[in-house]
Design an enzyme around this catalytic site. Sequence first.
Site, PDB file in Angstrom:
ATOM      1  N   ARG A 115      -5.413 -36.615  71.887  1.00 23.37           N
ATOM      2  CA  ARG A 115      -6.140 -35.477  71.290  1.00 23.37           C
ATOM      3  C   ARG A 115      -5.528 -34.160  71.721  1.00 23.37           C
ATOM      4  O   ARG A 115      -5.433 -33.214  70.946  1.00 23.37           O
ATOM      5  CB  ARG A 115      -7.626 -35.548  71.673  1.00 23.37           C
ATOM      6  CG  ARG A 115      -8.377 -36.549  70.799  1.00 23.37           C
ATOM      7  CD  ARG A 115      -9.662 -37.021  71.425  1.00 23.37           C
ATOM      8  NE  ARG A 115     -10.633 -35.988  71.659  1.00 23.37           N
ATOM      9  CZ  ARG A 115     -11.657 -36.109  72.512  1.00 23.37           C
ATOM     10  NH1 ARG A 115     -11.812 -37.225  73.194  1.00 23.37           N
ATOM     11  NH2 ARG A 115     -12.503 -35.130  72.667  1.00 23.37           N
TER      12      ARG A 115
ATOM     13  N   ARG B 162     -17.639 -39.969  76.224  1.00 21.77           N
ATOM     14  CA  ARG B 162     -17.935 -40.376  74.843  1.00 21.77           C
ATOM     15  C   ARG B 162     -16.953 -41.490  74.466  1.00 21.77           C
ATOM     16  O   ARG B 162     -15.979 -41.721  75.174  1.00 21.77           O
ATOM     17  CB  ARG B 162     -17.732 -39.135  73.949  1.00 21.77           C
ATOM     18  CG  ARG B 162     -18.497 -39.138  72.669  1.00 21.77           C
ATOM     19  CD  ARG B 162     -18.436 -37.770  72.000  1.00 21.77           C
ATOM     20  NE  ARG B 162     -17.097 -37.407  71.576  1.00 21.77           N
ATOM     21  CZ  ARG B 162     -16.733 -36.178  71.207  1.00 21.77           C
ATOM     22  NH1 ARG B 162     -17.608 -35.186  71.217  1.00 21.77           N
ATOM     23  NH2 ARG B 162     -15.499 -35.930  70.837  1.00 21.77           N
TER      24      ARG B 162
ATOM     25  N   ARG C 115     -17.561 -36.747  80.610  1.00 27.12           N
ATOM     26  CA  ARG C 115     -18.511 -36.865  79.499  1.00 27.12           C
ATOM     27  C   ARG C 115     -18.608 -38.321  79.044  1.00 27.12           C
ATOM     28  O   ARG C 115     -19.695 -38.816  78.773  1.00 27.12           O
ATOM     29  CB  ARG C 115     -18.071 -35.969  78.332  1.00 27.12           C
ATOM     30  CG  ARG C 115     -18.986 -36.079  77.130  1.00 27.12           C
ATOM     31  CD  ARG C 115     -18.675 -35.041  76.066  1.00 27.12           C
ATOM     32  NE  ARG C 115     -17.363 -35.261  75.455  1.00 27.12           N
ATOM     33  CZ  ARG C 115     -16.861 -34.501  74.510  1.00 27.12           C
ATOM     34  NH1 ARG C 115     -17.534 -33.449  74.077  1.00 27.12           N
ATOM     35  NH2 ARG C 115     -15.675 -34.757  73.995  1.00 27.12           N
TER      36      ARG C 115
ATOM     37  N   ARG D 207      -8.889 -26.990  61.915  1.00 33.87           N
ATOM     38  CA  ARG D 207      -8.147 -27.637  62.994  1.00 33.87           C
ATOM     39  C   ARG D 207      -6.662 -27.728  62.686  1.00 33.87           C
ATOM     40  O   ARG D 207      -5.905 -28.251  63.478  1.00 33.87           O
ATOM     41  CB  ARG D 207      -8.697 -29.035  63.198  1.00 33.87           C
ATOM     42  CG  ARG D 207      -9.359 -29.211  64.575  1.00 33.87           C
ATOM     43  CD  ARG D 207      -9.808 -30.641  64.673  1.00 33.87           C
ATOM     44  NE  ARG D 207     -10.161 -31.049  65.995  1.00 33.87           N
ATOM     45  CZ  ARG D 207     -11.400 -31.017  66.481  1.00 33.87           C
ATOM     46  NH1 ARG D 207     -12.379 -30.513  65.784  1.00 33.87           N
ATOM     47  NH2 ARG D 207     -11.634 -31.488  67.690  1.00 33.87           N
TER      48      ARG D 207
ATOM     49  N   LYS E 234     -16.348 -25.734  73.209  1.00 32.53           N
ATOM     50  CA  LYS E 234     -16.704 -25.201  71.877  1.00 32.53           C
ATOM     51  C   LYS E 234     -18.116 -25.633  71.490  1.00 32.53           C
ATOM     52  O   LYS E 234     -18.957 -24.806  71.157  1.00 32.53           O
ATOM     53  CB  LYS E 234     -15.726 -25.698  70.802  1.00 32.53           C
ATOM     54  CG  LYS E 234     -14.264 -25.393  71.074  1.00 32.53           C
ATOM     55  CD  LYS E 234     -13.360 -25.886  69.959  1.00 32.53           C
ATOM     56  CE  LYS E 234     -13.330 -27.387  69.787  1.00 32.53           C
ATOM     57  NZ  LYS E 234     -12.645 -28.120  70.873  1.00 32.53           N
TER      58      LYS E 234
HETATM   59  P1  B4P Z   1     -17.127 -29.507  74.594  1.00 25.00           P
HETATM   60  O1  B4P Z   1     -15.918 -28.772  75.060  1.00 25.00           O
HETATM   61  O2  B4P Z   1     -18.272 -28.697  74.196  1.00 25.00           O
HETATM   62  O3  B4P Z   1     -16.568 -30.499  73.497  1.00 25.00           O
HETATM   63  P2  B4P Z   1     -15.752 -29.999  72.222  1.00 25.00           P
HETATM   64  O4  B4P Z   1     -14.500 -29.275  72.639  1.00 25.00           O
HETATM   65  O5  B4P Z   1     -16.678 -29.263  71.325  1.00 25.00           O
HETATM   66  O6  B4P Z   1     -15.452 -31.337  71.492  1.00 25.00           O
HETATM   67  P3  B4P Z   1     -14.118 -32.044  71.085  1.00 25.00           P
HETATM   68  O7  B4P Z   1     -13.063 -31.060  70.644  1.00 25.00           O
HETATM   69  O8  B4P Z   1     -13.761 -32.964  72.198  1.00 25.00           O
HETATM   70  O9  B4P Z   1     -14.544 -32.959  69.899  1.00 25.00           O
HETATM   71  P4  B4P Z   1     -14.978 -32.736  68.362  1.00 25.00           P
HETATM   72  O10 B4P Z   1     -16.361 -33.222  68.257  1.00 25.00           O
HETATM   73  O11 B4P Z   1     -14.717 -31.357  67.844  1.00 25.00           O
HETATM   74  O12 B4P Z   1     -17.622 -30.448  75.741  1.00 25.00           O
HETATM   75  C1  B4P Z   1     -16.772 -31.215  76.575  1.00 25.00           C
HETATM   76  C2  B4P Z   1     -17.394 -31.490  77.928  1.00 25.00           C
HETATM   77  O13 B4P Z   1     -17.151 -30.389  78.803  1.00 25.00           O
HETATM   78  C3  B4P Z   1     -18.911 -31.680  77.914  1.00 25.00           C
HETATM   79  O14 B4P Z   1     -19.247 -32.757  78.738  1.00 25.00           O
HETATM   80  C4  B4P Z   1     -19.471 -30.384  78.465  1.00 25.00           C
HETATM   81  O15 B4P Z   1     -20.680 -30.556  79.150  1.00 25.00           O
HETATM   82  C5  B4P Z   1     -18.366 -29.957  79.424  1.00 25.00           C
HETATM   83  N1  B4P Z   1     -18.279 -28.509  79.585  1.00 25.00           N
HETATM   84  C6  B4P Z   1     -18.316 -27.592  78.586  1.00 25.00           C
HETATM   85  N2  B4P Z   1     -18.203 -26.341  79.096  1.00 25.00           N
HETATM   86  C7  B4P Z   1     -18.073 -26.483  80.452  1.00 25.00           C
HETATM   87  C8  B4P Z   1     -17.924 -25.543  81.562  1.00 25.00           C
HETATM   88  N3  B4P Z   1     -17.865 -24.209  81.362  1.00 25.00           N
HETATM   89  N4  B4P Z   1     -17.815 -26.049  82.814  1.00 25.00           N
HETATM   90  C9  B4P Z   1     -17.860 -27.392  83.024  1.00 25.00           C
HETATM   91  N5  B4P Z   1     -18.022 -28.308  82.031  1.00 25.00           N
HETATM   92  C10 B4P Z   1     -18.124 -27.870  80.765  1.00 25.00           C
HETATM   93  O16 B4P Z   1     -13.967 -33.719  67.584  1.00 25.00           O
HETATM   94  C11 B4P Z   1     -13.931 -35.122  67.805  1.00 25.00           C
HETATM   95  C12 B4P Z   1     -12.999 -35.800  66.778  1.00 25.00           C
HETATM   96  O17 B4P Z   1     -13.504 -35.592  65.415  1.00 25.00           O
HETATM   97  C13 B4P Z   1     -11.564 -35.276  66.706  1.00 25.00           C
HETATM   98  O18 B4P Z   1     -10.725 -35.891  67.680  1.00 25.00           O
HETATM   99  C14 B4P Z   1     -11.177 -35.663  65.247  1.00 25.00           C
HETATM  100  O19 B4P Z   1     -10.828 -37.015  65.135  1.00 25.00           O
HETATM  101  C15 B4P Z   1     -12.455 -35.446  64.460  1.00 25.00           C
HETATM  102  N6  B4P Z   1     -12.548 -34.103  63.833  1.00 25.00           N
HETATM  103  C16 B4P Z   1     -13.482 -33.147  64.129  1.00 25.00           C
HETATM  104  N7  B4P Z   1     -13.287 -32.043  63.363  1.00 25.00           N
HETATM  105  C17 B4P Z   1     -12.204 -32.313  62.570  1.00 25.00           C
HETATM  106  C18 B4P Z   1     -11.507 -31.565  61.572  1.00 25.00           C
HETATM  107  N8  B4P Z   1     -11.866 -30.318  61.239  1.00 25.00           N
HETATM  108  N9  B4P Z   1     -10.442 -32.135  60.957  1.00 25.00           N
HETATM  109  C19 B4P Z   1     -10.072 -33.387  61.260  1.00 25.00           C
HETATM  110  N10 B4P Z   1     -10.674 -34.143  62.203  1.00 25.00           N
HETATM  111  C20 B4P Z   1     -11.739 -33.624  62.848  1.00 25.00           C
END
Ligand code: B4P
Length: 184
Positions: A141, A130, A128, A89, A14
């Site tokens: 998660r 983090r 990744r 979410r 995302k």
């Molecule tokens: P991404 O896939 O881009 O990460 P994400 O889903 O956006 O992030 P995530 O859901 O984990 O965390 P968020 O910040 O929203 O990247 C993941 C990895 O995959 C990267 O290393 C990338 O390079 C790689 N990748 C991507 N595409 C690829 C492909 N095609 N091929 C190979 N590799 C690839 O949330 C974090 C925390 O914040 C949550 O757990 C929660 O505690 C809180 N939070 C955020 N929003 C919230 C909300 N609305 N309500 C309540 N809590 C919230």
Amino acid sequence: MIRIIFLGPPGAGKGTQAAVISEDFSVPHISTGDILRSAVAAKTELGQKAASYMDAGELVPDDLILDLIRNRLNEEDAAKGWILDGFPRNVSQANFLDKLLTEISQPCECVLNLEVPDDILVSRLLARGRKDDNEDVIRNRLEVYRQQTEPLIEYFRNRQQLVSINGHQSMDAVAAELKQVLQA
Ligand code: B4P
């Protein structure tokens, strides 16, 4: 006008894809995860309240998130469009957003749902590395996603807003598919 929501499990891409579209279409990328991580780093009141939930892989309580989204969507740059990444979410966040978008006359164009198998998600997030990307927290998660976020797929499908994309392809291939959908 680009007004879209990214849906998908943690690690689906995302944030990765939202950044590409934000650049290509010159609209702000609004990631609740990024906003929360900045708040944690800056040790603001929000950050101090959110940190323990994030470290455990739980959702941060809605009352910490909803005003933040209302304020962000009312900022000047959001008038020309936006990409929401990580919000809504759960169903109560989705209902809140629905009312808010009606109130500010900014209907969402479509909801892009990135589909990726669980084993791939886990290996991407472990790579990744983090702070909240260790195996136990990732499993939690994913569980939280299944219970609280996945029901939104049906929610948006019922509103004819859902477009599902295969996220298990190279980043460029996913980006190309998304562009096609947005330009259709
Ligand atoms: P991404 O896939 O881009 O990460 P994400 O889903 O956006 O992030 P995530 O859901 O984990 O965390 P968020 O910040 O929203 O990247 C993941 C990895 O995959 C990267 O290393 C990338 O390079 C790689 N990748 C991507 N595409 C690829 C492909 N095609 N091929 C190979 N590799 C690839 O949330 C974090 C925390 O914040 C949550 O757990 C929660 O505690 C809180 N939070 C955020 N929003 C919230 C909300 N609305 N309500 C309540 N809590 C919230």
